[in-house]
Design a protein around this motif. Sequence first.
Motif, short mmCIF file in Angstrom:
data_model
loop_
_atom_site.label_atom_id
_atom_site.label_comp_id
_atom_site.label_asym_id
_atom_site.label_seq_id
_atom_site.Cartn_x
_atom_site.Cartn_y
_atom_site.Cartn_z
N ARG A 33 0.53 15.24 -6.23
CA ARG A 33 0.58 14.26 -5.16
C ARG A 33 2.02 14.05 -4.70
O ARG A 33 2.96 14.21 -5.48
N SER A 34 2.16 13.67 -3.45
CA SER A 34 3.49 13.37 -2.91
C SER A 34 3.36 12.44 -1.72
O SER A 34 2.26 12.25 -1.17
N VAL A 35 4.49 11.86 -1.35
CA VAL A 35 4.54 11.03 -0.14
C VAL A 35 5.03 11.91 1.00
O VAL A 35 6.07 12.56 0.89
N VAL A 40 0.84 -1.19 0.00
CA VAL A 40 0.00 0.00 0.00
C VAL A 40 0.88 1.24 0.00
O VAL A 40 1.71 1.42 0.90
N GLN A 41 0.69 2.08 -1.01
CA GLN A 41 1.36 3.38 -1.05
C GLN A 41 0.35 4.44 -0.64
O GLN A 41 -0.81 4.40 -1.07
N VAL A 42 0.78 5.38 0.20
CA VAL A 42 -0.10 6.46 0.64
C VAL A 42 0.38 7.75 0.01
O VAL A 42 1.54 8.14 0.17
N LEU A 43 -0.51 8.42 -0.71
CA LEU A 43 -0.18 9.69 -1.36
C LEU A 43 -1.06 10.80 -0.80
O LEU A 43 -2.26 10.61 -0.56
N GLU A 55 -5.26 10.59 -0.05
CA GLU A 55 -5.99 11.40 0.91
C GLU A 55 -5.64 12.86 0.66
O GLU A 55 -4.52 13.19 0.25
N PRO A 56 -6.59 13.76 0.91
CA PRO A 56 -6.31 15.18 0.69
C PRO A 56 -5.24 15.69 1.65
O PRO A 56 -5.20 15.30 2.81
N ALA A 57 -4.38 16.56 1.14
CA ALA A 57 -3.34 17.15 1.98
C ALA A 57 -3.98 18.02 3.05
O ALA A 57 -4.99 18.68 2.80
#
Length: 248
Positions: free
Chosen positions: A191-193, A180-183, A245-247
């Motif tokens: 988008r970013s990590v 699972v990658q979360v961005l 998910e929204p920043a």
Amino acid sequence: MLVLLPPSETKHPGGDGPPLDLGALSTPELTGVRTELVEALVELAGDVPGARAALGVSARQDGEIARNAELRTSATLPVLDRYTGVLYDALDVASLTRAQRARADARLAVGSALFGLVRGGDRIPAYRLSAGSALPGLPTLRAIWRPALEPVLAAEPGLVVDLRSGAYAALAPVAGAVTVQVLSERPDGTRSVVSHFNKATKGRLARLLATTTGEPADVVGLRRLLRRAGLHVEHAGGTALTLVEPAI
């Protein structure tokens, strides 16, 4: 379903359980490697400058070395109560019901540099050893753990969801595991990590997977479960999922 979590550098001190019993930990086939590493850490703690260098700590963190010196005698806590930090704060096992905690203990496991793989209910002491540590006179932790741990994980029945960070996943990769990658997505769509955000989201995800009464059998079932929970999940194929998910 098995959910693999990374450990944390920070840990709750003390405990209310008896001293470490390596033979009582789950996955007893790892006892030999665990014993070797515990003995190496205890011996290393007698050389404080050497321990600082090997563990990557400063003089201000000598308390971590003192913990290692007492690995065999200090009190223990269940794994899910021992680790602290952003991910474990979001997991928040203290607020689980008894039934939820039982599921969490069965489904959640931590990929540890010292213990290899420990289940939620296993009792361990506080310690300091990271995946990137280099213990004097021993091969790399990856070289030590991979031959012992990889077959154990390969034999795990059911779905494996691997939420470990890169250094810990490298100790023993799991073929076919869901990753699972979360961005974090900004209002302009970029988008970013973000490390803190990633850890918190994975902690909430671990809580969801630990407490759900569902039992997904594959990545499609997991994707469906997460979407039902209101998460924005993208799946381009294979066993990799992306949570967006929204920043904040």
